[in-house]
Write a protein that holds these residues in place. Structure first.
Motif, PDB file in Angstrom:
ATOM      1  N   ASP A 110     -41.279  -2.054  37.405  1.00 33.57           N
ATOM      2  CA  ASP A 110     -41.368  -1.393  36.193  1.00 33.57           C
ATOM      3  C   ASP A 110     -41.187   0.106  36.421  1.00 33.57           C
ATOM      4  N   PRO A 111     -39.991   0.523  35.835  1.00 34.71           N
ATOM      5  CA  PRO A 111     -39.810   2.097  36.252  1.00 34.71           C
ATOM      6  C   PRO A 111     -40.795   3.085  35.924  1.00 34.71           C
ATOM      7  N   GLY A 112     -41.581   2.936  34.749  1.00 33.60           N
ATOM      8  CA  GLY A 112     -42.438   3.798  34.376  1.00 33.60           C
ATOM      9  C   GLY A 112     -42.981   3.463  33.038  1.00 33.60           C
ATOM     10  N   PRO A 113     -43.922   4.289  32.343  1.00 31.31           N
ATOM     11  CA  PRO A 113     -44.619   3.922  31.208  1.00 31.31           C
ATOM     12  C   PRO A 113     -43.605   3.916  29.996  1.00 31.31           C
ATOM     13  N   ILE A 156     -31.260  -0.523  32.143  1.00 28.90           N
ATOM     14  CA  ILE A 156     -30.016  -0.850  31.993  1.00 28.90           C
ATOM     15  C   ILE A 156     -29.521  -1.685  33.392  1.00 28.90           C
ATOM     16  N   ASP A 157     -29.628  -0.839  34.364  1.00 30.75           N
ATOM     17  CA  ASP A 157     -29.484  -1.267  35.885  1.00 30.75           C
ATOM     18  C   ASP A 157     -30.316  -2.473  36.273  1.00 30.75           C
ATOM     19  N   LEU A 158     -31.390  -2.636  35.809  1.00 35.90           N
ATOM     20  CA  LEU A 158     -32.325  -3.517  36.071  1.00 35.90           C
ATOM     21  C   LEU A 158     -31.775  -4.940  35.528  1.00 35.90           C
ATOM     22  N   GLY A 159     -31.339  -4.703  34.283  1.00 30.16           N
ATOM     23  CA  GLY A 159     -30.845  -5.788  33.587  1.00 30.16           C
ATOM     24  C   GLY A 159     -29.463  -6.615  34.214  1.00 30.16           C
ATOM     25  N   ILE A 160     -28.725  -5.433  34.692  1.00 27.77           N
ATOM     26  CA  ILE A 160     -27.499  -6.014  35.192  1.00 27.77           C
ATOM     27  C   ILE A 160     -27.631  -6.690  36.829  1.00 27.77           C
ATOM     28  N   ALA A 161     -29.027  -6.179  37.378  1.00 27.23           N
ATOM     29  CA  ALA A 161     -29.263  -6.547  38.448  1.00 27.23           C
ATOM     30  C   ALA A 161     -29.718  -7.973  38.380  1.00 27.23           C
TER      31      ALA A 161
END
Length: 193
Positions: A110-113, A156-161
């Protein structure tokens, strides 16, 4: 008196043999070109010969309409119809994708709140075996506000990954490509959990 210029010496016979004449194919081509008659000038269309209709061939036989009538067919054979994807089938495909992607989504940090409030719609182009035909692309993103805007690109990057990590997907083959759509090109709403 001016001095006479010295004559060029003839090369010995051995050197003359070493010199090759022009290749034969060029000479043949030149001789053919000389024998070809010049092109005729285009006619004006005033002579009887130029106005005469030329025979035109048809690729269709004389009986190409044989068997066609305006009456209804009495045939009882039924051709199997292509599967159509309806709302229920589409919902089950989306659920199948979610079940298969969830393990990869759970591994994402999770990148942040507020990042888990961002919903990213990704366009997935898939092959018949469930592998990605292309890298998923972003269609739109919702849920972005001033507090979580800095995490939008990371989501977005996490979804693609996640899709790259969990491919190939196992989806029903009869709904891969249908007349009204299919899972070969589908939009999926990605959200961090």
């Amino acid at each position: 008196k001016p001095e006479p210029k010295p004559r060029k010496k003839e090369p010995p016979a051995e050197e003359r043999k070493a010199e090759k004449p022009a290749p034969a194919k060029h000479r043949v081509a030149d001789s053919k070109a000389e024998k070809t008659p010049p092109a005729k000038a285009q006619g004006t269309g005033k002579s009887a010969e130029s106005k005469a209709s030329r025979p035109r061939g048809s690729r269709l036989g004389p009986d190409f309409l044989k068997g066609l009538t305006s009456d209804e067919s009495k045939s009882t054979s039924q051709v199997p119809r292509a599967a159509k994807i309806d709302a229920a089938a589409l919902a089950s495909i989306v659920q199948a994708i979610a079940r298969q992607i969830q393990p990869c989504a759970d591994r994402q940090v999770d990148p942040g709140p507020g990042a888990n409030e961002i919903v990213t719609t990704l366009n997935l182009r898939l092959n018949e075996d469930g592998t990605l035909a292309a890298t998923p692309t972003v269609v739109r993103q919702t849920g972005v506000n001033d507090d979580n805007r800095r995490y939008a690109r990371r989501v977005i990057d996490l979804g693609i990954a996640a899709f790259k990590g969990c491919a190939p997907l196992k989806l029903p083959p009869q709904f891969y490509s249908t007349p009204n759509g299919g899972w070969n090109n589908i939009n999926y709403q990605w959200k961090l959990r």
